[in-house]
Scaffold this motif. Structure first.
Motif, PDB file in Angstrom:
ATOM      1  N   SER A  82       0.798  -1.565  -0.165  1.00 16.50           N
ATOM      2  CA  SER A  82       0.104   0.543   0.158  1.00 16.50           C
ATOM      3  C   SER A  82       0.404   1.563   0.067  1.00 16.50           C
ATOM      4  O   SER A  82       0.002   2.107  -0.852  1.00 16.50           O
ATOM      5  N   VAL A  83       1.923   1.717   0.601  1.00 14.54           N
ATOM      6  CA  VAL A  83       3.417   2.732   0.695  1.00 14.54           C
ATOM      7  C   VAL A  83       3.742   2.487  -0.549  1.00 14.54           C
ATOM      8  O   VAL A  83       3.679   3.108  -1.258  1.00 14.54           O
ATOM      9  N   LEU A  84       3.283   1.749  -1.141  1.00  7.80           N
ATOM     10  CA  LEU A  84       4.159   1.271  -2.817  1.00  7.80           C
ATOM     11  C   LEU A  84       3.544   2.162  -3.854  1.00  7.80           C
ATOM     12  O   LEU A  84       3.058   3.138  -4.816  1.00  7.80           O
ATOM     13  N   GLY A  85       2.006   1.396  -3.402  1.00  8.24           N
ATOM     14  CA  GLY A  85       1.048   2.347  -4.103  1.00  8.24           C
ATOM     15  C   GLY A  85       0.783   3.953  -4.440  1.00  8.24           C
ATOM     16  O   GLY A  85       0.840   4.885  -4.842  1.00  8.24           O
ATOM     17  N   ARG A  86       1.164   4.456  -2.484  1.00  9.71           N
ATOM     18  CA  ARG A  86       1.192   5.759  -2.632  1.00  9.71           C
ATOM     19  C   ARG A  86       2.143   6.514  -3.238  1.00  9.71           C
ATOM     20  O   ARG A  86       1.914   7.091  -3.776  1.00  9.71           O
ATOM     21  N   ILE A  87       3.127   5.574  -3.504  1.00 10.40           N
ATOM     22  CA  ILE A  87       4.481   6.591  -3.528  1.00 10.40           C
ATOM     23  C   ILE A  87       3.877   6.378  -5.184  1.00 10.40           C
ATOM     24  O   ILE A  87       4.281   7.587  -5.611  1.00 10.40           O
ATOM     25  N   ALA A  88       3.792   5.817  -5.715  1.00 13.24           N
ATOM     26  CA  ALA A  88       3.831   6.063  -7.198  1.00 13.24           C
ATOM     27  C   ALA A  88       2.079   6.362  -7.556  1.00 13.24           C
ATOM     28  O   ALA A  88       2.984   7.020  -8.620  1.00 13.24           O
TER      29      ALA A  88
END
Length: 106
Positions: A82-88
Motif C-alpha cells: 500500500s505504501v508502494l502504491g501511495r508513492i507511485a
C-alpha cells in the motif's frame, strides 16, 4: 534485464559480501529482497529528483515521515504494497515502475 547486469545508477549496497569486498558499482546481489530494496531506492530517488521535490515534500504528499522516505531511498526500510502504491500515485506512475530495473541510458 539479465541478472548481474549493472543498473543505470551505480550503488554500492555495502550489505552483500561482493559490494563490501570489491567496492564496485551495485550489481544484483544474491538476495532478491535486498536487490528489490535497492531498485526501489534508486527509482524513488530518481523520480523525486525529476519532480524537483525534497524528501519532506514527497513525505507530505504520501503521508509518511521524511525520515522513513530517507530510509526507503537508502534501501534501509522495506515498505508495504500500500505504501508502494501511495508513492507511485504521488509520482503518477504505475507501481511496477518503482520495482523495475532501469536500462542503461546510451
Amino acid at each position: 534485464m539479465p541478472a548481474g547486469e549493472p543498473l543505470s545508477t551505480s550503488v554500492s549496497c555495502s550489505k552483500c559480501p561482493h559490494c563490501r569486498r570489491t567496492k564496485q558499482p551495485w550489481v544484483a546481489p544474491p538476495c532478491a529482497m535486498a536487490g528489490l530494496k535497492d531498485i526501489v531506492a534508486i527509482n524513488v530517488r530518481r523520480l523525486r529528483h525529476e519532480k524537483g521535490w525534497t524528501q519532506e515534500e514527497l513525505a507530505d504528499r504520501v503521508g509518511l515521515s521524511a525520515r522513513y522516505v530517507g530510509q526507503i531511498e537508502r534501501a534501509q526500510a522495506s515498505m508495504t504494497v500500500s505504501v508502494l502504491g501511495r508513492i507511485a500515485d504521488a509520482f503518477k506512475v504505475d507501481p511496477a515502475e518503482l520495482v523495475a530495473r532501469s536500462r542503461s541510458r546510451q
